[in-house]
Design a protein around this motif. Structure first.
Motif, PDB file in Angstrom:
ATOM      1  N   LEU A  56      37.718  30.704  54.403  1.00  0.00           N
ATOM      2  CA  LEU A  56      38.932  30.433  53.650  1.00  0.00           C
ATOM      3  C   LEU A  56      39.540  31.748  52.889  1.00  0.00           C
ATOM      4  O   LEU A  56      38.802  32.083  52.297  1.00  0.00           O
ATOM      5  CB  LEU A  56      38.285  29.299  52.613  1.00  0.00           C
ATOM      6  CG  LEU A  56      39.517  28.869  51.791  1.00  0.00           C
ATOM      7  CD1 LEU A  56      40.437  27.999  52.447  1.00  0.00           C
ATOM      8  CD2 LEU A  56      38.745  28.221  50.339  1.00  0.00           C
ATOM      9  N   ASN A  58      42.063  32.541  50.339  1.00  0.00           N
ATOM     10  CA  ASN A  58      42.861  31.974  49.257  1.00  0.00           C
ATOM     11  C   ASN A  58      43.638  33.127  48.273  1.00  0.00           C
ATOM     12  O   ASN A  58      42.968  33.987  47.845  1.00  0.00           O
ATOM     13  CB  ASN A  58      41.958  31.085  48.238  1.00  0.00           C
ATOM     14  CG  ASN A  58      42.507  30.819  47.084  1.00  0.00           C
ATOM     15  OD1 ASN A  58      42.596  31.132  45.903  1.00  0.00           O
ATOM     16  ND2 ASN A  58      43.342  29.377  46.939  1.00  0.00           N
ATOM     17  N   CYS A  67      45.251  27.847  40.038  1.00  0.00           N
ATOM     18  CA  CYS A  67      44.286  28.880  40.866  1.00  0.00           C
ATOM     19  C   CYS A  67      42.955  28.994  40.126  1.00  0.00           C
ATOM     20  O   CYS A  67      42.019  28.946  40.507  1.00  0.00           O
ATOM     21  CB  CYS A  67      44.964  30.255  40.851  1.00  0.00           C
ATOM     22  SG  CYS A  67      46.554  30.262  41.709  1.00  0.00           S
ATOM     23  N   ILE A  88      34.323  32.700  51.735  1.00  0.00           N
ATOM     24  CA  ILE A  88      35.568  32.375  50.909  1.00  0.00           C
ATOM     25  C   ILE A  88      36.043  33.910  50.496  1.00  0.00           C
ATOM     26  O   ILE A  88      35.248  34.827  49.851  1.00  0.00           O
ATOM     27  CB  ILE A  88      35.388  31.677  49.576  1.00  0.00           C
ATOM     28  CG1 ILE A  88      35.197  29.993  50.096  1.00  0.00           C
ATOM     29  CG2 ILE A  88      36.841  31.711  48.834  1.00  0.00           C
ATOM     30  CD1 ILE A  88      34.796  29.140  49.037  1.00  0.00           C
ATOM     31  N   SER A 131      46.362  28.656  50.394  1.00  0.00           N
ATOM     32  CA  SER A 131      44.990  28.942  51.088  1.00  0.00           C
ATOM     33  C   SER A 131      45.235  28.667  52.741  1.00  0.00           C
ATOM     34  O   SER A 131      45.914  27.807  53.100  1.00  0.00           O
ATOM     35  CB  SER A 131      44.119  27.672  50.808  1.00  0.00           C
ATOM     36  OG  SER A 131      43.499  27.759  49.360  1.00  0.00           O
TER      37      SER A 131
END
Length: 163
Positions: A56, A58, A67, A88, A131
């Protein structure tokens, strides 16, 4: 009413993305992960070499309230899915001192990357948060402009095979 779409020189393809929780949207597909970024400790991360992981990416900022809310949910889900291969990458264009001050009060264990060279433009981000989720084969499976709810985040991870 769908807004008109103009690419203004972007070389991108249009892709329909229909998450189960939203209306039909048309989005430009971001560039593949062909770049390197540095984390807050100075370690380089090569985005292309992350095959085998659910990634992911972001895009966020310390001043962005949506956020900030997402970061806590990302941490919860990172704790839940890291052993299944979730990675992430929280990417910000802010300077390292600002980011470290923010993280001192709100620590996370997932990777926070700095974007001094506007990699955000390669991903065709129009606003924050934003994202992009890639499956284990490196294929983009979701692109989500705007903040995610807890359930939307779980549904999105499910699209990449996390349970």
């Amino acid at each position: 009413n769908l807004p008109s779409i103009a690419t203004f020189g972007f070389r991108s393809t249009l892709r329909f993305i229909v998450p189960s929780w939203s209306k039909l949207t048309i989005k430009r597909e971001p560039a593949p992960m062909r770049t390197s970024l540095t984390d807050t400790n100075g370690k380089p991360w090569h985005l292309k070499g992350l095959g085998g992981k659910v990634v992911l990416v972001n895009f966020w900022a310390t001043w962005c309230l949506p956020c900030q809310r997402e970061m806590a949910d990302f941490q919860t889900n990172y704790n839940r899915f890291a052993d299944q291969g979730l990675l992430i990458l929280a990417v910000t264009g802010e300077d390292v001192a600002t980011v470290k001050r923010y993280l001192a009060d709100r620590p996370v264990t997932f990777c926070v990357l700095l974007d001094p060279s506007d990699v955000i433009k390669q991903f065709l981000v129009d606003g924050l948060p934003h994202s992009v989720l890639y499956n284990r084969e490196g294929k983009m499976v979701a692109q989500i402009p705007g903040p995610l709810t807890k359930q939307q985040l779980l549904d999105t991870f499910g699209q990449a095979g996390l349970k």
